[in-house]
Scaffold this motif. Sequence first.
Motif, PDB file in Angstrom:
ATOM      1  N   PHE A   7       7.370  -2.231 -18.906  1.00 10.33           N
ATOM      2  CA  PHE A   7       7.439  -1.409 -20.110  1.00 10.33           C
ATOM      3  C   PHE A   7       6.071  -1.323 -20.787  1.00 10.33           C
ATOM      4  CE2 PHE A   7       8.290  -0.666 -24.601  1.00 10.33           C
ATOM      5  CZ  PHE A   7       9.244   0.338 -24.569  1.00 10.33           C
ATOM      6  N   THR A  47      13.390  -3.689 -29.273  1.00 15.42           N
ATOM      7  CA  THR A  47      14.755  -3.153 -29.249  1.00 15.42           C
ATOM      8  C   THR A  47      14.685  -1.662 -28.910  1.00 15.42           C
ATOM      9  OG1 THR A  47      14.775  -2.417 -31.550  1.00 15.42           O
ATOM     10  CG2 THR A  47      15.414  -4.707 -31.139  1.00 15.42           C
ATOM     11  N   ILE A  48      15.853  -1.085 -28.645  1.00 10.65           N
ATOM     12  CA  ILE A  48      15.884   0.342 -28.295  1.00 10.65           C
ATOM     13  C   ILE A  48      15.457   1.231 -29.469  1.00 10.65           C
ATOM     14  CG2 ILE A  48      17.567   0.036 -26.441  1.00 10.65           C
ATOM     15  CD1 ILE A  48      19.736   1.092 -28.284  1.00 10.65           C
ATOM     16  N   ILE A  49      15.513   0.699 -30.683  1.00 11.52           N
ATOM     17  CA  ILE A  49      15.027   1.455 -31.847  1.00 11.52           C
ATOM     18  C   ILE A  49      13.511   1.640 -31.719  1.00 11.52           C
ATOM     19  CG2 ILE A  49      14.754   1.442 -34.360  1.00 11.52           C
ATOM     20  CD1 ILE A  49      17.639   1.555 -33.803  1.00 11.52           C
ATOM     21  N   VAL A  51      11.843   1.329 -28.924  1.00 16.17           N
ATOM     22  CA  VAL A  51      11.623   2.133 -27.720  1.00 16.17           C
ATOM     23  C   VAL A  51      11.602   3.611 -28.109  1.00 16.17           C
ATOM     24  CG1 VAL A  51      12.663   2.892 -25.527  1.00 16.17           C
ATOM     25  CG2 VAL A  51      12.668   0.461 -26.136  1.00 16.17           C
ATOM     26  N   GLU A  52      12.536   4.007 -28.962  1.00 18.94           N
ATOM     27  CA  GLU A  52      12.594   5.407 -29.389  1.00 18.94           C
ATOM     28  C   GLU A  52      11.364   5.788 -30.231  1.00 18.94           C
ATOM     29  OE1 GLU A  52      15.566   6.652 -32.299  1.00 18.94           O
ATOM     30  OE2 GLU A  52      15.896   8.462 -31.106  1.00 18.94           O
ATOM     31  N   GLY A  59       5.549  11.413 -27.191  1.00 18.66           N
ATOM     32  CA  GLY A  59       6.001  12.726 -26.751  1.00 18.66           C
ATOM     33  C   GLY A  59       6.701  12.705 -25.403  1.00 18.66           C
ATOM     34  N   VAL A  60       7.364  11.593 -25.097  1.00 17.94           N
ATOM     35  CA  VAL A  60       8.106  11.495 -23.833  1.00 17.94           C
ATOM     36  C   VAL A  60       9.551  11.069 -24.114  1.00 17.94           C
ATOM     37  CG1 VAL A  60       6.035  10.852 -22.535  1.00 17.94           C
ATOM     38  CG2 VAL A  60       7.523   9.054 -23.448  1.00 17.94           C
ATOM     39  N   GLN A  61      10.404  11.175 -23.120  1.00 17.96           N
ATOM     40  CA  GLN A  61      11.768  10.673 -23.251  1.00 17.96           C
ATOM     41  C   GLN A  61      11.725   9.146 -23.172  1.00 17.96           C
ATOM     42  OE1 GLN A  61      14.904  12.254 -23.612  1.00 17.96           O
ATOM     43  NE2 GLN A  61      13.555  13.905 -24.256  1.00 17.96           N
ATOM     44  N   PRO A  62      12.633   8.463 -23.909  1.00 22.72           N
ATOM     45  CA  PRO A  62      12.650   6.995 -23.879  1.00 22.72           C
ATOM     46  C   PRO A  62      12.698   6.429 -22.458  1.00 22.72           C
ATOM     47  CG  PRO A  62      14.145   7.801 -25.569  1.00 22.72           C
ATOM     48  CD  PRO A  62      13.669   9.006 -24.811  1.00 22.72           C
ATOM     49  N   GLY A  63      13.470   7.065 -21.588  1.00 21.83           N
ATOM     50  CA  GLY A  63      13.612   6.569 -20.215  1.00 21.83           C
ATOM     51  C   GLY A  63      12.293   6.515 -19.465  1.00 21.83           C
ATOM     52  N   PHE A  66      10.424   3.238 -18.950  1.00 20.15           N
ATOM     53  CA  PHE A  66      10.948   2.234 -18.014  1.00 20.15           C
ATOM     54  C   PHE A  66      10.622   2.597 -16.575  1.00 20.15           C
ATOM     55  CE2 PHE A  66      13.493   1.835 -21.818  1.00 20.15           C
ATOM     56  CZ  PHE A  66      13.649   0.475 -21.944  1.00 20.15           C
ATOM     57  N   PRO A  73      12.663   7.197 -12.562  1.00 21.62           N
ATOM     58  CA  PRO A  73      13.650   6.856 -13.584  1.00 21.62           C
ATOM     59  C   PRO A  73      14.969   7.593 -13.439  1.00 21.62           C
ATOM     60  CG  PRO A  73      11.888   8.192 -14.494  1.00 21.62           C
ATOM     61  CD  PRO A  73      11.474   7.799 -13.108  1.00 21.62           C
ATOM     62  N   ASP A  74      14.964   8.727 -12.720  1.00 20.40           N
ATOM     63  CA  ASP A  74      16.218   9.481 -12.612  1.00 20.40           C
ATOM     64  C   ASP A  74      16.987   9.119 -11.352  1.00 20.40           C
ATOM     65  OD1 ASP A  74      15.031  12.531 -11.105  1.00 20.40           O
ATOM     66  OD2 ASP A  74      14.136  10.556 -11.163  1.00 20.40           O
TER      67      ASP A  74
ATOM     68  N   ILE B   3      19.747   6.695 -31.405  1.00 15.57           N
ATOM     69  CA  ILE B   3      19.486   6.145 -30.076  1.00 15.57           C
ATOM     70  C   ILE B   3      20.530   5.089 -29.689  1.00 15.57           C
ATOM     71  CG2 ILE B   3      17.902   4.359 -30.934  1.00 15.57           C
ATOM     72  CD1 ILE B   3      17.212   6.293 -27.730  1.00 15.57           C
ATOM     73  N   ALA B  45      21.403  -2.770 -31.381  1.00 17.16           N
ATOM     74  CA  ALA B  45      20.144  -2.286 -30.826  1.00 17.16           C
ATOM     75  C   ALA B  45      19.610  -3.360 -29.881  1.00 17.16           C
ATOM     76  CB  ALA B  45      19.133  -2.006 -31.935  1.00 17.16           C
ATOM     77  N   PRO B  46      20.075  -3.352 -28.622  1.00 15.59           N
ATOM     78  CA  PRO B  46      19.633  -4.379 -27.664  1.00 15.59           C
ATOM     79  C   PRO B  46      18.143  -4.305 -27.361  1.00 15.59           C
ATOM     80  CG  PRO B  46      20.881  -2.661 -26.546  1.00 15.59           C
ATOM     81  CD  PRO B  46      21.017  -2.401 -28.015  1.00 15.59           C
ATOM     82  N   THR B  47      17.588  -5.442 -26.947  1.00 14.34           N
ATOM     83  CA  THR B  47      16.187  -5.470 -26.517  1.00 14.34           C
ATOM     84  C   THR B  47      16.108  -4.955 -25.079  1.00 14.34           C
ATOM     85  OG1 THR B  47      16.284  -7.667 -25.511  1.00 14.34           O
ATOM     86  CG2 THR B  47      15.799  -7.568 -27.877  1.00 14.34           C
ATOM     87  N   GLY B  63      16.083   3.424 -17.271  1.00 16.97           N
ATOM     88  CA  GLY B  63      15.881   4.712 -17.937  1.00 16.97           C
ATOM     89  C   GLY B  63      17.141   5.565 -17.991  1.00 16.97           C
ATOM     90  N   PHE B  66      19.228   5.846 -21.166  1.00 14.99           N
ATOM     91  CA  PHE B  66      18.721   6.612 -22.319  1.00 14.99           C
ATOM     92  C   PHE B  66      18.907   8.109 -22.117  1.00 14.99           C
ATOM     93  CE2 PHE B  66      16.498   2.600 -22.399  1.00 14.99           C
ATOM     94  CZ  PHE B  66      16.461   2.285 -23.741  1.00 14.99           C
ATOM     95  N   ALA B  76       9.645  15.344 -20.128  1.00  9.86           N
ATOM     96  CA  ALA B  76       8.987  14.939 -21.385  1.00  9.86           C
ATOM     97  C   ALA B  76       9.431  15.822 -22.541  1.00  9.86           C
ATOM     98  CB  ALA B  76       7.483  15.003 -21.224  1.00  9.86           C
TER      99      ALA B  76
END
Lengths: 76, 76
Positions: A7, A47-49, A51-52, A59-63, A66, A73-74, B3, B45-47, B63, B66, B76
């Motif tokens: 990450f 945390t995912i907060i 991450v967002e 300017g990217v998707q959270p995924g 990772f 990622p997909d 999120i 909000a998990p890590t 990913g 999300f 993106a």
Amino acid sequence: MDIRLRFGRNVKALRKATGLSQDEFADRASIHRTYMSGIERGKRAPTIIVVEQLALALGVQPGALFADDNSPPDQA
Amino acid sequence: MDIRLRFGRNVKALRKATGLSQDEFADRASIHRTYMSGIERGKRAPTIIVVEQLALALGVQPGALFADDNSPPDQA
């Protein structure tokens, strides 16, 4: 690879692509500079907060934060 | 969408696809059942450590948890 390291490396690479310094980017993402440094070095487990927040500032998707070079990622 | 809600819905949908109950899945992912319930309901909000645990137990990339119906995780 430890998920924190993966990450952190992704955040660092994407942040460098923006041309911003670590401190400038931390300010933009509203994240404390010391915490930002720990995230990029893989020492923190945000945390995912957070991450967002990072994804929005980059300017990217959270995924995308990772993504693993060896497995898109997909892909399950 | 918050999120936490997006993440929780993705976890719930993927967990249901496995055919496991929430409690069975929590046990498999080594996550406390009460915490698991909170994650699926978007209350937690998990890590990223927990994100990885969930992804491994679900057999997907982190990913994927999300993913947004309106914007693929690799976009993106």
